[in-house]
Design an enzyme around this catalytic site. Structure first.
Site, PDB file in Angstrom:
ATOM      1  N   CYS A   1      66.047  82.163  25.522  1.00 40.47           N
ATOM      2  CA  CYS A   1      66.563  83.488  25.865  1.00 40.47           C
ATOM      3  C   CYS A   1      65.884  84.068  27.088  1.00 40.47           C
ATOM      4  O   CYS A   1      66.398  84.990  27.721  1.00 40.47           O
ATOM      5  CB  CYS A   1      66.402  84.438  24.679  1.00 40.47           C
ATOM      6  SG  CYS A   1      67.569  84.094  23.342  1.00 40.47           S
TER       7      CYS A   1
ATOM      8  N   ASP B   1      77.390  92.958  18.980  1.00 36.02           N
ATOM      9  CA  ASP B   1      76.929  91.583  19.067  1.00 36.02           C
ATOM     10  C   ASP B   1      78.053  90.591  19.367  1.00 36.02           C
ATOM     11  O   ASP B   1      77.779  89.476  19.818  1.00 36.02           O
ATOM     12  CB  ASP B   1      76.257  91.168  17.754  1.00 36.02           C
ATOM     13  CG  ASP B   1      74.934  91.907  17.548  1.00 36.02           C
ATOM     14  OD1 ASP B   1      74.303  92.251  18.561  1.00 36.02           O
ATOM     15  OD2 ASP B   1      74.558  92.140  16.396  1.00 36.02           O
TER      16      ASP B   1
ATOM     17  N   ASP C   1      95.081  75.049  29.720  1.00 32.50           N
ATOM     18  CA  ASP C   1      95.349  74.429  28.422  1.00 32.50           C
ATOM     19  C   ASP C   1      96.180  75.340  27.523  1.00 32.50           C
ATOM     20  O   ASP C   1      97.037  74.876  26.758  1.00 32.50           O
ATOM     21  CB  ASP C   1      94.033  74.085  27.718  1.00 32.50           C
ATOM     22  CG  ASP C   1      93.327  72.913  28.377  1.00 32.50           C
ATOM     23  OD1 ASP C   1      94.006  72.059  28.960  1.00 32.50           O
ATOM     24  OD2 ASP C   1      92.079  72.860  28.311  1.00 32.50           O
TER      25      ASP C   1
ATOM     26  N   GLY D   1      80.602  87.483  26.835  1.00 32.43           N
ATOM     27  CA  GLY D   1      80.122  86.213  27.347  1.00 32.43           C
ATOM     28  C   GLY D   1      78.611  86.176  27.413  1.00 32.43           C
ATOM     29  O   GLY D   1      77.907  87.014  26.824  1.00 32.43           O
TER      30      GLY D   1
ATOM     31  N   THR E   1      75.362  85.110  30.326  1.00 32.84           N
ATOM     32  CA  THR E   1      74.973  84.749  31.686  1.00 32.84           C
ATOM     33  C   THR E   1      73.496  84.408  31.712  1.00 32.84           C
ATOM     34  O   THR E   1      72.660  85.203  31.274  1.00 32.84           O
ATOM     35  CB  THR E   1      75.255  85.911  32.669  1.00 32.84           C
ATOM     36  OG1 THR E   1      76.631  86.265  32.587  1.00 32.84           O
ATOM     37  CG2 THR E   1      74.938  85.486  34.092  1.00 32.84           C
TER      38      THR E   1
END
Length: 758
Positions: free
Chosen positions: A420, A453, A493, A543, A545
């Site tokens: 992290c 979260d 896809d 997401g 990063t």
């Protein structure tokens, strides 16, 4: 191409691809500054060398001989190339405002955009005259005129406005080329009529009287009517009107005069001269802002006024590069003093030229050959780029840093934490993402800007979920465009299955550096991605990063589809007798491998990126409407690999016609040169699926069936009776390269399912 372990500490942004900036790029490529990143912002990928343009118009040179490939040059220099148009500056925030993309931050800025024809000063000129700048628009109009004269006999009158060297050279070059085109067809050159208008009492007023007289005689001998003291006050559909009120009929009016600064410069707060050019000091810094430099035609030196000539832009390249380098290093800048006199070699269109320098003049075919040698030598500097030394230990940065920036730089260079600890800082990330506006969907209950979260999305009744994930490292230096391609690739896809995109979560890796640099990279990349996601009505909901050595981006995408099985387009389902349709050309793998080796033309890369940024969404809908029995998107396994994936579950064989395969421009040239993607060898193992591999292995397009694609097109099988209508509909939707490339056949006794037709 330069790369470095050194984190980015300073950004030098170059606006415009003029003669000064190409010199800066070459010098920084030869000797990069550790910790300094260059970014070139330019609307055009190929920039013309003004000294050779008359020769190009006259037919003595091909297009590529007179244009510098900015994409290739930037790659050599380790610079980011943003194909965009600058339209303003925010000097307080130090950002370049661009059309159709996010602003670009800078620490030092240089402007080299040339001059802009001031057509608005003459009634009707903006609508009916053809300005010689920007060159790409003039070239399009010139080629159209050339074609019109070749195909349509009859009288054609051309008027050129501007009696300086540019106007004189242009009219003589046009006259020479068009006259020879008619003579080659056995037509009378008298069909052509040329006029040259100038408000001055003389042509070439800044040159010596013998030079002016020689050109007067040349114009007369070539049948060009010269109108001196004739200021053009209006242009209309039928020609032009002079200050005396006389109307002259003309089929084409070409404008080579009254140039000034770009209109957007007036809103920058930079000091401009009377013609709108940027006032600069002897160090080429603007007199207003020491962080902004200017060079070439757009710059006006307060202490050394000179007329606009390409020679000054070329010679300003070295001092501009030196002072930009010294500026980011915190060192004193050095003044530049342009020469008072310079040599002008002015061509007459017919491989003849006149030399002019002060009172000196000379003429002859030998002068043209001399000029040709000088011009070709100049262009060779940007075509034959020197090989660079192998990378060793990254040298220490000489960028001057203080305070918080210095502490961040030390942290960026030091060993980074894993786990992290490798995440991008919360404040940096929140600033970068805070300005993004993902599309609103009612079925997204908790999304990107909700402090929780995880995201929460609702699955509507009667719908089934479609999941996919893609991730890859950057293969281009523009994070905005890379974000567009990465998002488009991930969505492929979903669309290939016949589904609609619902939500996406991003996973990104960003090289470490100063917080402001990391923040901008994230913002640029995610802005590009969000443009694609929003267009697909796909909500970005979150997401992760983190920091890493290379820029990379991927998405996990959720889609929705009716839970009835017949609505799903799968790889299996092809029927014997179907035809195979491909919606986009292939070749991205070899082209970007060539780009990394400085072996691809910039326009090839432009076309490839345009294809990769085009969504497959409407194509998938169209294929579904025309009864597609099976569908997939062509990506990393290449065309052959994905076709094999379709034939096996369908229990069929297939044939591919190599001659009908749509191919990106330049791809055949790069595979012929042996330049292939690093994934190609793995894909080539699938040659065992080919029934006649030995027969077709020598075909020039054979390697392209193995070429891995990024954000490629859709490959689908469609009933033969509906195929032509499907192709026509796809082309009408904006997929112009759509083609029928083969047929689906009943499964035979051979183990190999695919046959190639050479």
């Amino acid at each position: 191409m330069q790369s470095s372990e050194q984190p980015v500490l300073r950004d030098i942004v170059l606006v415009g691809g003029g003669h000064s900036h190409v010199g800066v790029l070459r010098r920084f490529g030869m000797k990069p500054v550790p910790g300094v990143r260059l970014t070139l912002i330019c609307r055009d990928t190929h920039t013309p060398y003004s000294g050779m343009l008359p020769g190009y118009i006259a037919g003595h040179y091909a297009y590529d001989e007179v244009h510098i490939d900015l994409s290739r040059l930037a790659e050599f220099a380790g610079a980011r190339f943003y194909r965009a148009e600058a339209v303003g500056l925010d000097r307080e925030a130090r950002r370049v405002i661009c059309r159709d993309r996010p602003p670009v931050p800078y620490d030092r800025l240089s402007i080299n955009i040339g001059s802009t024809p001031q057509l608005g000063e003459v009634d009707g000129a903006s609508d009916h005259a053809v300005p010689v700048k920007p060159i790409h628009r003039f070239n399009d109009r010139w080629l159209a005129l050339l074609t019109r004269v070749q195909r349509h006999p009859g009288r054609t009158t051309i008027a050129v406005v501007g009696g300086g060297a540019g106007g004189v050279e242009l009219v003589l070059a046009m006259q020479y080329r068009l006259r020879h085109e008619l003579e080659a067809q056995g037509r009378d050159p008298a069909e052509l009529e040329f006029h040259l208008f100038t408000r001055s009492a003389e042509v070439l007023p800044t040159h010596a009287p013998p030079v002016r007289e020689r050109f007067r005689r040349t114009l007369a001998a070539r049948g060009v009517r010269l109108h001196t003291g004739s200021e053009v006050t209006r242009v209309d559909e039928g020609g032009l009107v002079t200050a005396s009120g006389e109307h002259f009929a003309a089929d084409e009016v070409v404008w080579v005069t009254r140039a000034g600064g770009a209109p957007w410069l007036r809103d920058t707060g930079l000091a401009l001269d009377g013609q709108g050019f940027i006032r600069v000091s002897d160090t080429l810094q603007t007199v207003t802002d020491p962080n902004v430099f200017a060079a070439g035609d757009i710059a006006s030196m307060d202490h050394h006024p000179r007329e606009k000539a390409g020679v000054f832009a070329v010679r300003q390249g070295p001092p501009l590069a030196r002072n930009l380098r010294r500026a980011v290093q915190g060192r004193p800048l050095r003044p530049y003093r342009p020469q008072r006199r310079w040599l002008a070699l002015i061509s007459t269109g017919d491989r003849h030229a006149i030399a002019s320098r002060g009172a000196f003049h000379a003429e002859g075919d030998w002068v043209w050959r001399w000029k040709d040698w000088i011009d070709r030598r100049f262009m060779a500097r940007f075509r034959d780029l020197p090989a660079m030394d192998e990378e060793g230990k990254a040298p220490k940065s000489e960028v001057a840093l203080e305070g918080e920036e210095a502490r961040q730089a030390i942290s960026a260079v030091a060993m980074r934490c894993g786990g992290c600890g490798a995440k991008v800082g919360a404040s940096t990330l929140s600033r970068a993402l805070g300005a993004l506006q993902p599309v609103d969907r009612e079925d997204v209950l908790i999304g990107l800007h909700a402090p929780d979260d995880a995201a929460v999305v609702r699955v509507p009744p009667g719908k089934a979920m479609v999941h996919t994930v893609d991730f890859f490292r950057a293969f281009i230096d523009d994070p905005y465009v890379f974000g567009q391609v990465a998002a488009n690739h991930a969505l492929g896809d979903i669309f290939a299955m016949g589904a609609e995109a619902q939500s996406a979560t991003a996973i990104a890796t960003v090289p470490q550096g100063l917080e402001a640099k990391v923040e901008d990279t994230v913002y640029q990349m995610m802005s590009g991605a969000l443009e694609i996601l929003n267009d697909a009505d796909c909500a970005l909901v979150g997401g992760h990063t983190g920091e890493g050595r290379e820029l990379a981006l991927g998405f996990a995408v959720n889609g929705l589809i009716d839970d009835a099985a017949e609505d799903v387009m799968r790889k299996g389902g092809m029927q014997a007798g179907d035809v195979l349709i491909l919606t986009k050309p292939v070749g991205t793998g070899t082209l970007f491998a060539a780009h990394a080796r400085l072996a691809a033309r910039g326009r090839w890369i432009d076309a490839a990126l345009a294809s990769m940024c085009q969504s497959n969404r409407r194509a998938a809908q169209c294929l579904h409407q025309h009864g597609a029995t099976a569908c997939t998107d062509v990506t990393g396994f290449g065309l052959l690999g994905h076709l094999v994936e379709m034939t096996r579950p369908s229990g069929v064989d297939a044939s591919l016609d190599l001659a009908k395969l749509p191919v990106l421009e330049g791809a055949e040239e790069t595979v012929a040169a042996g330049i292939l993607s690093s994934l190609q060898p793995a894909n080539v193992r699938l040659r065992r699926a080919l029934r006649n591999q030995e027969e077709v292995a020598g075909h020039p397009r054979y390697p392209l069936v193995f070429d891995p694609q990024t954000a490629g097109g859709l490959l689908a099988s469609v009933p033969a009776a509906r195929a032509d209508a499907c192709v026509a509909a796809l082309r009408a939707l904006g997929y112009p390269h759509t083609a029928i490339i083969g047929r689906v056949e009943a499964q035979g006794e051979a183990l190999e399912p695919i046959r190639l037709i050479a």
